[in-house]
Design a protein around this motif. Sequence first.
Motif, short mmCIF file in Angstrom:
data_model
loop_
_atom_site.label_atom_id
_atom_site.label_comp_id
_atom_site.label_asym_id
_atom_site.label_seq_id
_atom_site.Cartn_x
_atom_site.Cartn_y
_atom_site.Cartn_z
N GLY A 70 -10.94 -21.43 30.06
CA GLY A 70 -10.49 -21.15 28.70
C GLY A 70 -11.55 -21.32 27.64
O GLY A 70 -11.24 -21.58 26.48
N VAL A 71 -12.84 -21.16 28.01
CA VAL A 71 -13.92 -21.29 27.02
C VAL A 71 -14.81 -20.05 27.06
O VAL A 71 -16.03 -20.13 26.91
N GLU A 72 -14.18 -18.90 27.25
CA GLU A 72 -14.96 -17.67 27.40
C GLU A 72 -15.56 -17.16 26.10
O GLU A 72 -16.28 -16.15 26.08
N ASP A 73 -15.29 -17.84 24.97
CA ASP A 73 -15.85 -17.40 23.69
C ASP A 73 -17.28 -17.87 23.49
O ASP A 73 -17.89 -17.58 22.46
N ILE A 74 -17.85 -18.62 24.42
CA ILE A 74 -19.25 -19.07 24.31
C ILE A 74 -20.17 -17.93 24.73
O ILE A 74 -19.98 -17.33 25.79
N ALA A 75 -21.16 -17.62 23.90
CA ALA A 75 -22.09 -16.53 24.21
C ALA A 75 -22.84 -16.83 25.51
O ALA A 75 -23.20 -17.97 25.79
N LEU A 76 -23.08 -15.77 26.29
CA LEU A 76 -23.68 -15.93 27.61
C LEU A 76 -24.72 -14.85 27.84
O LEU A 76 -24.45 -13.65 27.64
N ILE A 77 -25.92 -15.25 28.23
CA ILE A 77 -27.01 -14.31 28.50
C ILE A 77 -27.64 -14.66 29.85
O ILE A 77 -27.92 -15.83 30.13
N GLY A 78 -27.84 -13.65 30.68
CA GLY A 78 -28.56 -13.83 31.94
C GLY A 78 -29.97 -13.28 31.82
O GLY A 78 -30.17 -12.19 31.25
N VAL A 79 -30.95 -14.02 32.32
CA VAL A 79 -32.34 -13.59 32.26
C VAL A 79 -32.79 -13.25 33.68
O VAL A 79 -32.80 -14.11 34.56
N ALA A 80 -33.16 -12.00 33.91
CA ALA A 80 -33.62 -11.57 35.24
C ALA A 80 -34.95 -10.88 35.10
O ALA A 80 -35.22 -10.17 34.12
N LYS A 81 -35.81 -11.05 36.10
CA LYS A 81 -37.09 -10.34 36.12
C LYS A 81 -36.83 -8.84 36.27
O LYS A 81 -35.82 -8.42 36.85
#
Length: 621
Positions: free
Chosen positions: A497-508
């Motif tokens: 229930g905390v899906e409002d936190i911004a999320l970024i994945g860093v991939a080569k």
Amino acid sequence: MTKGQEAQPRGHLLIRQYLRTLDQSPGVYRMLGETGEVLYVGKARNLKARVSSYARPSGHSARISRMIAETSSMMFLTTRTEVEALLLEQNLIKQLKPRYNVLMRDDKSFPNILVTGDHPFPQIKKHRGAKKEKGSYYGPFASAGAVNRTLNQLQKVFLLRSCSDATFETRTRPCLLYQIKRCSAPCVGYVDEAGYQELVTDAERFLRGKSTRMQGQLARQMEEAAEAMEFERAAALRDRIRALTQVQSAQGINPKGVTEGDVIALHMEGGQACVQVFFIRANQNWGNRDYYPRTGSGAEAAEVLAGFVGQFYADKEPPRLVLLSHDIEDRDLMAEALSERAGRKVQVVVPQRGERVELVESARRNARESLARRMSETATQARLLNGLAEAFDLDAPPARIEVYDNSHIMGADAVGAMVVAGPEGFIKSQYRKFNIRGDSLTPGDDFGMMKEVLTRRFSRLLKEDPDRQSEAWPDLLLIDGGQGQVSAVHQILVVLGVEDIALIGVAKGVDRDGGKEEFHRIGRSPMALRRGDPVLYFLQRLRDEAHRFAIGTHRAKRAKAVSATPLDEIAGVGATRKRALLAHFGSAKAVSRAGLADLRAVAGISETLAEKIYDHFHERG
């Protein structure tokens, strides 16, 4: 508000109501906000008199006026003396972290040098934490680096061993430290117990500030050795005198008039503060450290310094002398409180002339320069956070970024790591490591490991702060991975229930070029930042720091596992008895095969413990 229902008073009107129940006892008071959060903790010689000062509608600074206006309730605790009130106040501030109090944000313990006392050939080593081990402790030192430098000097001059007792017992020939003249090799009998004890005594004299007299003694011994034609011994003494001279000349500050003291200086600018602490022990500078306390929404210099001193010594033994750059309210009371904590007299002084003033001015100059550097770095960090928000369409620049990574070798010794960054850079006190517990995980299952780490992290946050009021909640999560990793993390956040936190994945990128990272977000196409973009370098630095921390944590766990033996699982077999067993039998495997009579023959192993060890390996009923 329904008809007939009156609004609850707040601010000075509320505070005035408490005056009827208060007397003139000393004690501690807490001012609470509308949701029960602690706004401020204070102490008073006379609770009624102090609280009445907040009951006035005017005449306060802007900071105090804001605090009074937000006060919805208060709590009180009386004490027998004002000293007790001061000690309790500082403990509550460290525990509760009120918004309007001055708050010391870095409370790491300081390292010491330990000369062990449970071995005929004492070891000299760095020690941090509770002083449970037998021996003599010297410190504190400002940092691990300051300890390491001093240990390096002591090895050159006094040739004391730094190896562990287990290594000492198993040596058959001298190690490299003997070859480079850093150890006298007591492990193989190159120095007897009496000769080694002389070296230990000299080292402890040096650590107590007796180096000048000791140097004269060494010079006399060298002359006597030369006259007796003991040229090798004379040469060894000459080398020790030379090393001791180099040590003394390398020390930047060697005050003659301060044997043991801390120099604490404050510089404030632009609403920020830096406190510089110099550690003077044995008339030597044992390093310095800077702190950046939270100034309690605009506290004055005297209050900032008083709050810092009280919290700084809440869990540290104060020295005999504390030199301050600014006078503080109730300085005599602070000295009395520190004396009670130390069990001996502690002076708190604002020097006016002489060498002590020079020490304070040196610390204040360091504080001013450190704060200028920090303000410059903070401005740069603010620009990067603004650029990050703009590049990824965030609602606002993130105040707290959490970066996650895993580390393992084919699933073995798996750990998860979290590093934290904010407007002032990396917040190392907030870093966390997670030992991966999932027994059902497939070795190398990075998705499963990340799921466990994130679930544990946010389940605990929800339990401790379900209303999400604290600063521990992140604004942005940075994950080392591509779209699959981001989707897996997003599913975890949805479940919690905390899906409002911004999320970024860093991939080569496709060719794994360090300048072609791809960034993945939920519901968006992968994107890249142009080469040379400061935000790209910033994200790379965040990811690399998480990777560094994860690898370091994994290596430490793996090293601990490598050095573990089956003896660690037996209750009653501590480090000393473990060493005795290994020295007697040669290996844990040999211990496991030993008979009861052989086990009883080991020094320190009682008949009961011998039976327990035997039963552990033979599953005897």
